[in-house]
Design a protein around this motif. Structure first.
Motif, PDB file in Angstrom:
ATOM      1  N   LEU A  71      -7.122  -6.248  -5.162  1.00 55.88           N
ATOM      2  CA  LEU A  71      -6.121  -5.992  -4.126  1.00 55.88           C
ATOM      3  C   LEU A  71      -5.054  -7.069  -4.073  1.00 55.88           C
ATOM      4  O   LEU A  71      -3.897  -6.791  -3.855  1.00 55.88           O
ATOM      5  CB  LEU A  71      -6.824  -5.889  -2.762  1.00 55.88           C
ATOM      6  CG  LEU A  71      -5.966  -5.650  -1.543  1.00 55.88           C
ATOM      7  CD1 LEU A  71      -5.150  -4.373  -1.704  1.00 55.88           C
ATOM      8  CD2 LEU A  71      -6.811  -5.570  -0.300  1.00 55.88           C
ATOM      9  N   ILE A 105       0.835  -1.197   0.000  1.00 56.62           N
ATOM     10  CA  ILE A 105       0.000   0.000   0.000  1.00 56.62           C
ATOM     11  C   ILE A 105       0.872   1.250   0.000  1.00 56.62           C
ATOM     12  O   ILE A 105       0.555   2.240  -0.627  1.00 56.62           O
ATOM     13  CB  ILE A 105      -0.982   0.008   1.190  1.00 56.62           C
ATOM     14  CG1 ILE A 105      -1.993   1.132   1.039  1.00 56.62           C
ATOM     15  CG2 ILE A 105      -0.265   0.050   2.530  1.00 56.62           C
ATOM     16  CD1 ILE A 105      -3.160   1.058   2.009  1.00 56.62           C
ATOM     17  N   TYR A 128      -9.460   0.736  -2.590  1.00 56.02           N
ATOM     18  CA  TYR A 128     -10.120  -0.528  -2.253  1.00 56.02           C
ATOM     19  C   TYR A 128     -10.418  -0.599  -0.749  1.00 56.02           C
ATOM     20  O   TYR A 128     -11.521  -0.960  -0.339  1.00 56.02           O
ATOM     21  CB  TYR A 128      -9.255  -1.716  -2.678  1.00 56.02           C
ATOM     22  CG  TYR A 128      -9.859  -3.043  -2.323  1.00 56.02           C
ATOM     23  CD1 TYR A 128     -10.818  -3.631  -3.143  1.00 56.02           C
ATOM     24  CD2 TYR A 128      -9.502  -3.703  -1.156  1.00 56.02           C
ATOM     25  CE1 TYR A 128     -11.391  -4.846  -2.816  1.00 56.02           C
ATOM     26  CE2 TYR A 128     -10.067  -4.919  -0.818  1.00 56.02           C
ATOM     27  CZ  TYR A 128     -11.010  -5.483  -1.648  1.00 56.02           C
ATOM     28  OH  TYR A 128     -11.583  -6.683  -1.313  1.00 56.02           O
ATOM     29  N   ILE A 162      -5.018   0.291  -4.083  1.00 63.87           N
ATOM     30  CA  ILE A 162      -5.188  -0.416  -2.808  1.00 63.87           C
ATOM     31  C   ILE A 162      -5.839   0.514  -1.785  1.00 63.87           C
ATOM     32  O   ILE A 162      -6.730   0.102  -1.042  1.00 63.87           O
ATOM     33  CB  ILE A 162      -3.844  -0.967  -2.293  1.00 63.87           C
ATOM     34  CG1 ILE A 162      -3.312  -2.041  -3.244  1.00 63.87           C
ATOM     35  CG2 ILE A 162      -4.001  -1.534  -0.886  1.00 63.87           C
ATOM     36  CD1 ILE A 162      -1.921  -2.550  -2.894  1.00 63.87           C
ATOM     37  N   ASP A 210       0.172   3.154  -3.418  1.00 66.32           N
ATOM     38  CA  ASP A 210      -0.643   2.458  -4.413  1.00 66.32           C
ATOM     39  C   ASP A 210      -2.089   2.917  -4.221  1.00 66.32           C
ATOM     40  O   ASP A 210      -2.776   2.458  -3.313  1.00 66.32           O
ATOM     41  CB  ASP A 210      -0.518   0.945  -4.249  1.00 66.32           C
ATOM     42  CG  ASP A 210      -1.198   0.185  -5.369  1.00 66.32           C
ATOM     43  OD1 ASP A 210      -2.331   0.559  -5.754  1.00 66.32           O
ATOM     44  OD2 ASP A 210      -0.610  -0.790  -5.865  1.00 66.32           O
TER      45      ASP A 210
END
Length: 139
Positions: free
Chosen positions: A136, A43, A65, A62, A59
């Protein structure tokens, strides 16, 4: 593709278990990152691309998400984000000592992007939803 080399630590924060790894990229760059639920991508991570300066990366897929999946209240999210930031800061300091000695490290807590992601997580609503499919844990 990332090759995880050394597991440094792990912590459960809310419903996400973060694993801190020293890793290598395909082109041999050494990194240190936090991998949610021991997934394939971190992440947030530090990379030593230039030899004398470590850079910080996020990221966004991620992060988005996790925002989409969170069912916690605003107050709970504030507490969880603080726990995450405390853990990430502790791991960064460990990475600076273990992996990135003798180079300048840009720390997560000092990042302007972190303020943006904190606001996104705490105040996330479906209006921020993306139409793209986010995976993910894909390799």
């Amino acid at each position: 593709m990332i090759t995880k080399n050394i597991l440094v630590d792990s912590a459960l924060i809310g419903t996400v278990h973060f694993y801190a790894y020293v890793f290598n990229t395909d082109d041999g760059v050494i990194g240190f990152g936090l991998f949610p639920n021991d997934g394939a991508r971190p992440i947030c991570y530090l990379l030593n691309r230039q030899g004398n300066k470590v850079t910080l990366h996020f990221d966004e897929d991620i992060i988005l998400y996790i925002c989409q999946q969170s069912r916690f209240s605003t107050m709970e999210k504030r507490t969880l984000f603080k726990e995450f930031l405390d853990y990430a800061t502790k791991m960064e300091k460990k990475a600076a000592r273990l992996v990135f000695r003798d180079v300048k490290v840009n720390f997560l807590a000092d990042s302007r992007e972190m303020v943006k992601y904190k606001r996104l997580y705490i105040h996330y609503t479906d209006q921020f939803s993306s139409s793209k499919n986010i995976t993910l844990f894909a390799d």
